[in-house]
Enzyme design. Structure first.
Site, PDB file in Angstrom:
ATOM      1  N   HIS A 163     -28.293  -3.660 -39.815  1.00  0.00           N
ATOM      2  CA  HIS A 163     -29.364  -2.738 -40.185  1.00  0.00           C
ATOM      3  C   HIS A 163     -28.855  -1.324 -39.995  1.00  0.00           C
ATOM      4  O   HIS A 163     -28.145  -1.043 -39.021  1.00  0.00           O
ATOM      5  CB  HIS A 163     -30.601  -2.934 -39.301  1.00  0.00           C
ATOM      6  CG  HIS A 163     -31.576  -1.794 -39.443  1.00  0.00           C
ATOM      7  ND1 HIS A 163     -32.485  -1.728 -40.479  1.00  0.00           N
ATOM      8  CD2 HIS A 163     -31.736  -0.642 -38.731  1.00  0.00           C
ATOM      9  CE1 HIS A 163     -33.167  -0.587 -40.378  1.00  0.00           C
ATOM     10  NE2 HIS A 163     -32.734   0.079 -39.321  1.00  0.00           N
ATOM     11  N   GLU A 219     -36.617   5.035 -35.390  1.00  0.00           N
ATOM     12  CA  GLU A 219     -35.976   3.789 -34.949  1.00  0.00           C
ATOM     13  C   GLU A 219     -35.157   3.988 -33.676  1.00  0.00           C
ATOM     14  O   GLU A 219     -35.139   3.118 -32.808  1.00  0.00           O
ATOM     15  CB  GLU A 219     -35.089   3.248 -36.079  1.00  0.00           C
ATOM     16  CG  GLU A 219     -35.897   2.805 -37.295  1.00  0.00           C
ATOM     17  CD  GLU A 219     -35.039   2.512 -38.508  1.00  0.00           C
ATOM     18  OE1 GLU A 219     -33.800   2.628 -38.428  1.00  0.00           O
ATOM     19  OE2 GLU A 219     -35.616   2.160 -39.559  1.00  0.00           O
ATOM     20  N   THR A 234     -28.595  -4.353 -50.047  1.00  0.00           N
ATOM     21  CA  THR A 234     -29.321  -5.312 -49.207  1.00  0.00           C
ATOM     22  C   THR A 234     -28.814  -6.740 -49.394  1.00  0.00           C
ATOM     23  O   THR A 234     -28.587  -7.456 -48.416  1.00  0.00           O
ATOM     24  CB  THR A 234     -30.839  -5.239 -49.523  1.00  0.00           C
ATOM     25  OG1 THR A 234     -31.271  -3.895 -49.300  1.00  0.00           O
ATOM     26  CG2 THR A 234     -31.626  -6.194 -48.638  1.00  0.00           C
ATOM     27  N   TYR A 253     -39.996  -2.935 -38.396  1.00  0.00           N
ATOM     28  CA  TYR A 253     -40.135  -3.215 -39.827  1.00  0.00           C
ATOM     29  C   TYR A 253     -41.576  -3.024 -40.308  1.00  0.00           C
ATOM     30  O   TYR A 253     -42.048  -3.768 -41.177  1.00  0.00           O
ATOM     31  CB  TYR A 253     -39.661  -4.640 -40.118  1.00  0.00           C
ATOM     32  CG  TYR A 253     -38.148  -4.793 -40.112  1.00  0.00           C
ATOM     33  CD1 TYR A 253     -37.340  -4.072 -40.984  1.00  0.00           C
ATOM     34  CD2 TYR A 253     -37.523  -5.692 -39.239  1.00  0.00           C
ATOM     35  CE1 TYR A 253     -35.952  -4.228 -40.995  1.00  0.00           C
ATOM     36  CE2 TYR A 253     -36.138  -5.858 -39.243  1.00  0.00           C
ATOM     37  CZ  TYR A 253     -35.360  -5.122 -40.124  1.00  0.00           C
ATOM     38  OH  TYR A 253     -33.990  -5.281 -40.131  1.00  0.00           O
ATOM     39  N   ARG A 281     -25.007   3.793 -44.453  1.00  0.00           N
ATOM     40  CA  ARG A 281     -25.614   3.009 -45.546  1.00  0.00           C
ATOM     41  C   ARG A 281     -24.530   2.624 -46.562  1.00  0.00           C
ATOM     42  O   ARG A 281     -24.513   1.513 -47.084  1.00  0.00           O
ATOM     43  CB  ARG A 281     -26.731   3.798 -46.235  1.00  0.00           C
ATOM     44  CG  ARG A 281     -27.972   4.027 -45.398  1.00  0.00           C
ATOM     45  CD  ARG A 281     -28.803   2.793 -45.138  1.00  0.00           C
ATOM     46  NE  ARG A 281     -29.468   2.248 -46.306  1.00  0.00           N
ATOM     47  CZ  ARG A 281     -30.407   1.293 -46.242  1.00  0.00           C
ATOM     48  NH1 ARG A 281     -30.798   0.802 -45.067  1.00  0.00           N
ATOM     49  NH2 ARG A 281     -30.959   0.814 -47.324  1.00  0.00           N
ATOM     50  N   LYS A 310     -27.184  -7.591 -36.578  1.00  0.00           N
ATOM     51  CA  LYS A 310     -28.312  -8.523 -36.593  1.00  0.00           C
ATOM     52  C   LYS A 310     -27.908  -9.879 -35.980  1.00  0.00           C
ATOM     53  O   LYS A 310     -26.709 -10.141 -35.750  1.00  0.00           O
ATOM     54  CB  LYS A 310     -28.805  -8.684 -38.030  1.00  0.00           C
ATOM     55  CG  LYS A 310     -29.492  -7.437 -38.584  1.00  0.00           C
ATOM     56  CD  LYS A 310     -29.946  -7.689 -40.024  1.00  0.00           C
ATOM     57  CE  LYS A 310     -30.754  -6.537 -40.572  1.00  0.00           C
ATOM     58  NZ  LYS A 310     -31.179  -6.830 -41.970  1.00  0.00           N
ATOM     59  N   PHE A 369     -41.987 -11.750 -47.611  1.00  0.00           N
ATOM     60  CA  PHE A 369     -40.829 -12.242 -46.864  1.00  0.00           C
ATOM     61  C   PHE A 369     -40.894 -11.894 -45.380  1.00  0.00           C
ATOM     62  O   PHE A 369     -40.045 -12.326 -44.606  1.00  0.00           O
ATOM     63  CB  PHE A 369     -39.519 -11.730 -47.481  1.00  0.00           C
ATOM     64  CG  PHE A 369     -39.294 -10.241 -47.417  1.00  0.00           C
ATOM     65  CD1 PHE A 369     -38.846  -9.619 -46.257  1.00  0.00           C
ATOM     66  CD2 PHE A 369     -39.511  -9.442 -48.541  1.00  0.00           C
ATOM     67  CE1 PHE A 369     -38.624  -8.252 -46.201  1.00  0.00           C
ATOM     68  CE2 PHE A 369     -39.292  -8.067 -48.492  1.00  0.00           C
ATOM     69  CZ  PHE A 369     -38.847  -7.470 -47.309  1.00  0.00           C
ATOM     70  N   ASN A 404     -27.970 -10.439 -43.672  1.00  0.00           N
ATOM     71  CA  ASN A 404     -27.021  -9.454 -44.195  1.00  0.00           C
ATOM     72  C   ASN A 404     -26.384  -8.619 -43.084  1.00  0.00           C
ATOM     73  O   ASN A 404     -25.925  -7.501 -43.316  1.00  0.00           O
ATOM     74  CB  ASN A 404     -27.693  -8.586 -45.264  1.00  0.00           C
ATOM     75  CG  ASN A 404     -28.943  -7.906 -44.732  1.00  0.00           C
ATOM     76  OD1 ASN A 404     -29.209  -7.919 -43.534  1.00  0.00           O
ATOM     77  ND2 ASN A 404     -29.708  -7.305 -45.623  1.00  0.00           N
ATOM     78  N   ARG A 457     -21.563  -5.816 -45.746  1.00  0.00           N
ATOM     79  CA  ARG A 457     -22.324  -6.933 -46.326  1.00  0.00           C
ATOM     80  C   ARG A 457     -21.521  -7.622 -47.425  1.00  0.00           C
ATOM     81  O   ARG A 457     -21.618  -8.844 -47.593  1.00  0.00           O
ATOM     82  CB  ARG A 457     -23.665  -6.419 -46.849  1.00  0.00           C
ATOM     83  CG  ARG A 457     -24.643  -6.078 -45.718  1.00  0.00           C
ATOM     84  CD  ARG A 457     -25.830  -5.281 -46.216  1.00  0.00           C
ATOM     85  NE  ARG A 457     -26.890  -5.150 -45.212  1.00  0.00           N
ATOM     86  CZ  ARG A 457     -27.976  -4.418 -45.374  1.00  0.00           C
ATOM     87  NH1 ARG A 457     -28.153  -3.725 -46.500  1.00  0.00           N
ATOM     88  NH2 ARG A 457     -28.896  -4.353 -44.431  1.00  0.00           N
TER      89      ARG A 457
HETATM   90  P1  IDP Z   1     -32.135  -2.801 -46.009  1.00  0.00           P
HETATM   91  O1  IDP Z   1     -31.830  -3.540 -44.716  1.00  0.00           O
HETATM   92  O2  IDP Z   1     -30.976  -2.853 -46.965  1.00  0.00           O
HETATM   93  O3  IDP Z   1     -32.681  -1.420 -45.779  1.00  0.00           O
HETATM   94  P2  IDP Z   1     -34.878  -3.602 -46.678  1.00  0.00           P
HETATM   95  O4  IDP Z   1     -35.385  -3.697 -48.076  1.00  0.00           O
HETATM   96  O5  IDP Z   1     -35.367  -2.451 -45.836  1.00  0.00           O
HETATM   97  O6  IDP Z   1     -33.280  -3.652 -46.754  1.00  0.00           O
HETATM   98  O7  IDP Z   1     -35.254  -4.975 -45.951  1.00  0.00           O
HETATM   99  C1  IDP Z   1     -35.122  -5.127 -44.566  1.00  0.00           C
HETATM  100  C2  IDP Z   1     -34.478  -6.463 -44.298  1.00  0.00           C
HETATM  101  O8  IDP Z   1     -35.369  -7.512 -44.670  1.00  0.00           O
HETATM  102  C3  IDP Z   1     -33.205  -6.743 -45.109  1.00  0.00           C
HETATM  103  O9  IDP Z   1     -32.054  -6.152 -44.536  1.00  0.00           O
HETATM  104  C4  IDP Z   1     -33.152  -8.247 -45.104  1.00  0.00           C
HETATM  105  O10 IDP Z   1     -32.646  -8.762 -43.858  1.00  0.00           O
HETATM  106  C5  IDP Z   1     -34.629  -8.603 -45.229  1.00  0.00           C
HETATM  107  N1  IDP Z   1     -35.060  -8.767 -46.637  1.00  0.00           N
HETATM  108  C6  IDP Z   1     -35.213  -7.799 -47.567  1.00  0.00           C
HETATM  109  N2  IDP Z   1     -35.677  -8.290 -48.731  1.00  0.00           N
HETATM  110  C7  IDP Z   1     -35.840  -9.605 -48.521  1.00  0.00           C
HETATM  111  C8  IDP Z   1     -36.309 -10.677 -49.349  1.00  0.00           C
HETATM  112  O11 IDP Z   1     -36.703 -10.490 -50.508  1.00  0.00           O
HETATM  113  N3  IDP Z   1     -36.332 -11.907 -48.784  1.00  0.00           N
HETATM  114  C9  IDP Z   1     -35.940 -12.141 -47.491  1.00  0.00           C
HETATM  115  N4  IDP Z   1     -35.504 -11.159 -46.685  1.00  0.00           N
HETATM  116  C10 IDP Z   1     -35.444  -9.910 -47.179  1.00  0.00           C
HETATM  117 MG    MG Z   2     -34.520  -0.771 -45.023  1.00  0.00          MG
END
Ligand code: IDP
Ligand code: MG
Length: 155
Positions: free
Chosen positions: A117, A128, A93, A51, A87, A11, A59, A114, A104
């Protein structure tokens, strides 16, 4: 056991913090095979497609701002159960809660920034990979070390 492909992004925070090499090295060291790799700027349209599941979440505007703010490196990563292996390597996350030893958990303390992806299942991976790569950008080759990474019945 299945050989899978996963869509991985370093990212914008990973690119800006000069962690591309560290992250790619971990993927290579694990024994996974990189079959596609490029740097690109994610547009708001591309962010919305990628997304789509998050677009209605509170968010999302901040996520869009973040993912479009600097280039990403997109990787197609192949290997036995590559989706869940990646993963696991990524960690959870929120970087503050990710276990040490994960990407992470070793390099970050943020929920949003983080670093990486990774597709969360076979359907997401196919979708994707299709968003980020044209078919001709994914390469097929036999890695010289392939027979020393796992046994034939694991492929
Ligand atoms: P993941 O990347 O671990 O699969 P997801 O829940 O799919 O997590 O969320 C996608 C991305 O959105 C996260 O990697 C993070 O960058 C961002 N994100 C997720 N939850 C939040 C939040 O509550 N606030 C701000 N950004 C978030
Ligand atoms: Mg995700």
């Amino acid at each position: 056991m299945a050989t899978e492909r996963s869509l991985i992004l370093v990212k914008p925070d990973g690119v800006q913090r000069r962690l591309i090499g560290a992250i790619v090295t971990r993927i290579e060291n694990r024994g996974l095979k990189i079959v596609g790799m490029k740097m690109l700027n994610v547009t708001p349209e591309l962010a919305g497609e990628h997304y789509a599941e998050h677009i209605e979440k509170p968010f999302y505007p901040l996520l869009e701002e973040f993912i479009t703010a600097a280039p990403v490196v997109a990787l197609a990563v192949e290997g036995p159960e590559a989706i869940s292996v990646m993963r696991g390597m990524m960690g959870t996350t929120n970087g503050r809660e990710s276990a040490p030893g994960t990407i992470r958990g070793d390099y970050g303390v943020s929920r949003q920034m983080n670093l990486i992806h990774g597709s969360d299942g076979p359907e997401a991976a196919a979708r994707e990979l299709g968003i980020y790569f044209k078919p001709e950008e994914l390469v097929d080759y036999e890695p010289t070390l392939g027979e020393w990474v796992c046994a034939d019945d694991e492929k």
